[in-house]
Design an enzyme around this catalytic site. Structure first.
Site, PDB file in Angstrom:
ATOM      1  N   ARG A  44       0.847  -1.201   0.000  1.00 34.77           N
ATOM      2  CA  ARG A  44       0.000   0.000   0.000  1.00 34.77           C
ATOM      3  C   ARG A  44       0.874   1.239   0.000  1.00 34.77           C
ATOM      4  O   ARG A  44       1.820   1.341   0.778  1.00 34.77           O
ATOM      5  CB  ARG A  44      -0.905   0.003   1.231  1.00 34.77           C
ATOM      6  N   ARG A  70       2.156   0.984  10.556  1.00 33.16           N
ATOM      7  CA  ARG A  70       1.660   1.401   9.240  1.00 33.16           C
ATOM      8  C   ARG A  70       2.775   1.239   8.232  1.00 33.16           C
ATOM      9  O   ARG A  70       3.802   1.886   8.321  1.00 33.16           O
ATOM     10  CB  ARG A  70       1.166   2.853   9.272  1.00 33.16           C
ATOM     11  N   GLU A  85      -6.001  -2.460  15.070  1.00 31.25           N
ATOM     12  CA  GLU A  85      -6.828  -3.295  14.201  1.00 31.25           C
ATOM     13  C   GLU A  85      -5.997  -4.452  13.653  1.00 31.25           C
ATOM     14  O   GLU A  85      -4.993  -4.248  12.976  1.00 31.25           O
ATOM     15  CB  GLU A  85      -7.372  -2.464  13.036  1.00 31.25           C
ATOM     16  N   SER A  94     -10.239  -7.108   9.811  1.00 36.05           N
ATOM     17  CA  SER A  94     -11.393  -6.372   9.339  1.00 36.05           C
ATOM     18  C   SER A  94     -12.204  -7.376   8.537  1.00 36.05           C
ATOM     19  O   SER A  94     -11.694  -7.956   7.584  1.00 36.05           O
ATOM     20  CB  SER A  94     -10.912  -5.214   8.461  1.00 36.05           C
ATOM     21  N   ARG A 128       0.397  -6.369  12.787  1.00 30.79           N
ATOM     22  CA  ARG A 128      -0.182  -5.777  13.995  1.00 30.79           C
ATOM     23  C   ARG A 128      -0.105  -6.753  15.170  1.00 30.79           C
ATOM     24  O   ARG A 128       0.027  -6.351  16.322  1.00 30.79           O
ATOM     25  CB  ARG A 128      -1.653  -5.397  13.741  1.00 30.79           C
TER      26      ARG A 128
END
Length: 420
Positions: free
Chosen positions: A260, A275, A347, A350, A388
């Site tokens: 990403r 991140r 998180e 999801s 994470r």
RNA sequence: GGAGAGGUGGCCGAGCUGGCUUAAGGCGUACGCCUGCUAAGCGUAUGAGGGUCAAAAGCUCUCCGAGGGUUCGAAUCCCUCCCUCUCCGCCA
């Protein structure tokens, strides 16, 4: 993509969804184009039918050696009009299709309206660990034990490209193995190792394109995109197919790196593993019959939660508010684990039900028990994101002497190692 | 990267010197008939999407890898692209 008929008949519902999700989509323009297109389609079809009929007549005349010059002359005019109508129709249709791709999915009725602050707490498990010493964050722990080398990753590629080293690599790999094994043997998923580069059609199918174009790495020379999540290849796996009823449900799991660009998020959580431009994730995807997707989502939430419980990490489950929902999602649950180092929830999963939104975009259908062709429902969920979980584990399992205990379920995957 | 062959309905496969193809034929599938049972045989049906219609039926349009073009008319001719296969070259 929503059904055009649905938009026509429930324009208000769609308008509300667009507003609640904070999207931009001109519903009135869609309705206008739809109306205009159907009129044009009717004119075109009628004239085209004439043309087909007369053309056949010309063929017969020629075959019988009769003169067809009268017919030919009149057909010449009709052909011009048909071409004109056809191109007008194409213009309307192209624009309509383009706009349809910008309309988001409708949120489920129990999705809270609002932004991040309005996410609904659904359940909690465990309690964040209390320390009788000052805990270190994962950055310090990773450096002390040489688990992750951020500086050299930056040297190779830039920030956001961590290098897992030694026991760090072992721990990362153990997490992946543990998750995959659990989903395959305990939850009945089929493992897939997909391509990491996919084409525009695939990215459009799951809904990353057109909206997220700036957030993805694009290989211009071959017009391919690096996947931001293995949801893309897994869900598109059956695109354009009509599946026999026996083939449902499909349950796929994959481990892949994900890429990403995180455009526009510089300065926000850029330290450590939280991140990244490249991170690892085990992803679950299901294709179900429409009536089964709600139940399937509940199962997937439990499957992801099972992993965090096995790892002994306190977590909470949220139902995301409309503003936090992804473009394609009907309903999404996040699982968050506690990070003692960051002092906040992270998180790690999801999980979403897309209903037929993605299936309609990519054309995944099945033949139901009545023999009719219908769109499947698609779902996906992380199971889980290791980038994470990794920091949460090293922070949660640290001891006052600076060592890190290895969670019991991971030991078989780490040559029996109990301590880092 | 170079040369050649090819991409047709669930599958196989004809058509590709443009017009009774609204894609032959076969296999498979479904239903029916026939037959002690089974098999065989016979008959019928069997793609998707859109428009019209209250709905069904019917009528109609589109789709022969994708997109353009030529033509009154394109699976069939021309152009571009994608994919598969074979051979050659290069290379991890």
């Amino acid at each position: 993509m929503l059904d055009l008929k649905f938009i026509r008949e429930h324009a208000d519902v769609v308008r509300k969804a667009v507003a609640d999700k904070g999207e931009n989509a001109d519903i009135d323009r869609v309705l206008g184009l739809d109306e205009a297109k159907r009129h044009k389609q009717h004119d075109f079809d009628t004239l085209r039918a004439d043309q087909n009929r007369v053309s056949k007549g010309i063929g017969l005349c020629k075959k019988n050696g009769q003169d067809a010059s009268n017919l030919l002359a009149s057909m010449k005019k009709i052909a011009g009009t048909v071409r004109q109508l056809g191109s007008q129709l194409a213009v309307l249709d192209t624009e309509l299709q383009r706009l349809l791709l910008t309309i988001p999915n409708i949120p489920r009725k129990d999705v809270p309206v609002g932004g991040e602050a309005d996410n609904a707490l659904v359940s909690e498990w465990g309690t964040p660990r209390e320390f009788d010493f000052t805990p270190q964050d994962h950055l310090a722990l990773c450096e002390a034990h040489r688990l992750v080398d951020f500086a050299r990753g930056a040297k190779l590629s830039g920030t956001g490209f961590p290098v897992y080293t030694g026991n760090g690599a072992l721990l990362e790999r153990a997490l992946v193995q543990f998750m995959l094994d659990t989903h395959i043997t305990r939850h009945g998923y089929t493992e897939i190792i997909p391509p990491l580069l996919v084409n525009t059609a695939a990215m459009t199918g799951t809904g990353q394109l057109p909206k997220m174009a700036d957030d993805m790495y694009h290989i211009a020379s071959d017009d391919l995109y690096l996947i931001p999540t293995s949801e893309v290849p897994l869900t598109n796996f059956h695109s354009g197919e009509i599946l026999p009823l026996d083939d449902l449900p499909r349950k796929y799991v994959a481990f892949t790196p994900n890429f990403r660009r995180e455009a526009g998020s510089y300065g926000k959580m850029t330290k450590g593993l939280l991140r990244l431009h490249q991170f690892n994730k085990v992803e679950m995807v299901r294709l179900t019959e429409p009536q089964d997707s709600s139940q399937a989502l509940e199962e997937m939430i439990e499957e992801a939660a099972f992993i965090t419980r096995q790892l002994g990490l306190a977590y909470r489950i949220l139902r995301l508010a409309t503003g936090d929902l992804s473009f394609a999602s009907h309903v999404t649950y996040d699982i968050e684990v506690w990070s003692p180092g960051a002092g906040r929830w992270l998180e790690v999963s999801s999980l979403s039900d897309f209903r037929d939104f993605q299936a309609r975009r990519m054309g995944i259908r099945y033949r139901n028990s009545e023999g009719k062709v219908a769109f499947v429902h698609t779902l996906n969920g992380s199971g889980l994101a290791t980038s994470r979980i990794f920091p949460a584990i090293v922070e949660t399992y640290q001891r006052d002497d600076g060592t890190i205990e290895v969670p019991e379920v991971l030991r078989p995957y780490m040559r029996g190692l109990t301590t880092l």
